[in-house]
Scaffold this motif. Structure first.
Motif, short mmCIF file in Angstrom:
data_model
loop_
_atom_site.label_atom_id
_atom_site.label_comp_id
_atom_site.label_asym_id
_atom_site.label_seq_id
_atom_site.Cartn_x
_atom_site.Cartn_y
_atom_site.Cartn_z
N ASN A 158 -6.23 -22.75 -0.82
CA ASN A 158 -5.69 -22.64 -2.10
C ASN A 158 -6.45 -21.75 -2.99
N ARG A 159 -7.85 -21.70 -2.97
CA ARG A 159 -8.88 -20.67 -3.73
C ARG A 159 -8.25 -19.10 -3.37
N MET A 160 -8.21 -18.81 -1.89
CA MET A 160 -7.65 -17.62 -1.68
C MET A 160 -6.24 -17.26 -2.09
N ARG A 161 -5.45 -18.12 -2.00
CA ARG A 161 -3.91 -17.98 -2.67
C ARG A 161 -4.14 -17.63 -4.04
N ALA A 162 -5.20 -18.21 -4.90
CA ALA A 162 -5.18 -18.12 -6.21
C ALA A 162 -5.72 -16.73 -6.35
N ARG A 163 -6.73 -16.31 -5.66
CA ARG A 163 -7.54 -14.87 -5.78
C ARG A 163 -6.19 -13.75 -5.44
N LEU A 164 -5.58 -14.15 -4.43
CA LEU A 164 -4.34 -13.19 -4.10
C LEU A 164 -3.33 -12.93 -5.17
N PRO B 51 -1.52 -8.70 -7.11
CA PRO B 51 -0.39 -8.75 -6.12
C PRO B 51 -0.47 -7.61 -5.00
N VAL B 52 -1.33 -6.61 -5.21
CA VAL B 52 -1.28 -5.70 -4.32
C VAL B 52 -2.03 -6.38 -2.99
N LEU B 53 -2.98 -7.18 -3.10
CA LEU B 53 -3.65 -7.71 -2.12
C LEU B 53 -2.84 -8.65 -1.47
N GLU B 54 -1.79 -9.50 -2.13
CA GLU B 54 -1.02 -10.27 -1.59
C GLU B 54 -0.17 -9.70 -0.60
N ARG B 55 0.41 -8.45 -1.16
CA ARG B 55 1.41 -7.51 -0.21
C ARG B 55 0.66 -7.14 0.94
N ALA B 56 -0.44 -6.80 0.97
CA ALA B 56 -1.03 -6.21 1.97
C ALA B 56 -1.59 -7.52 2.85
#
Length: 62
Positions: free
Chosen positions: A37-43, A47-52
């Motif tokens: 959950n912490r990783m998802r919050a950071r992503l 948004p660029v990190l989430e897409r990558a």
């Protein structure tokens, strides 16, 4: 109802060991959930990190 089962004593060594192992497993699962959950919050902050991030590779390794 099975008649070959005997009631567990409160201080039965096996029962105590199982309680400890179960509690440890629960703690590990809760820690993993918090980490994810912490990783998802950071992503979500970037948004660029989430897409990558490759979610498919992440799911195969777990």
């Amino acid at each position: 109802m099975r008649r070959d089962l005997r009631p567990l004593q409160e201080w039965d060594e096996i029962a105590v060991a199982l309680k400890i192992l179960t509690a440890r497993r629960y703690d590990l699962a809760a820690d993993r959930t918090r980490t994810i959950n912490r990783m998802r919050a950071r992503l979500l902050e970037f948004p660029v990190l989430e897409r990558a991030f490759d979610y498919a590779a992440s799911r195969r390794s777990s």
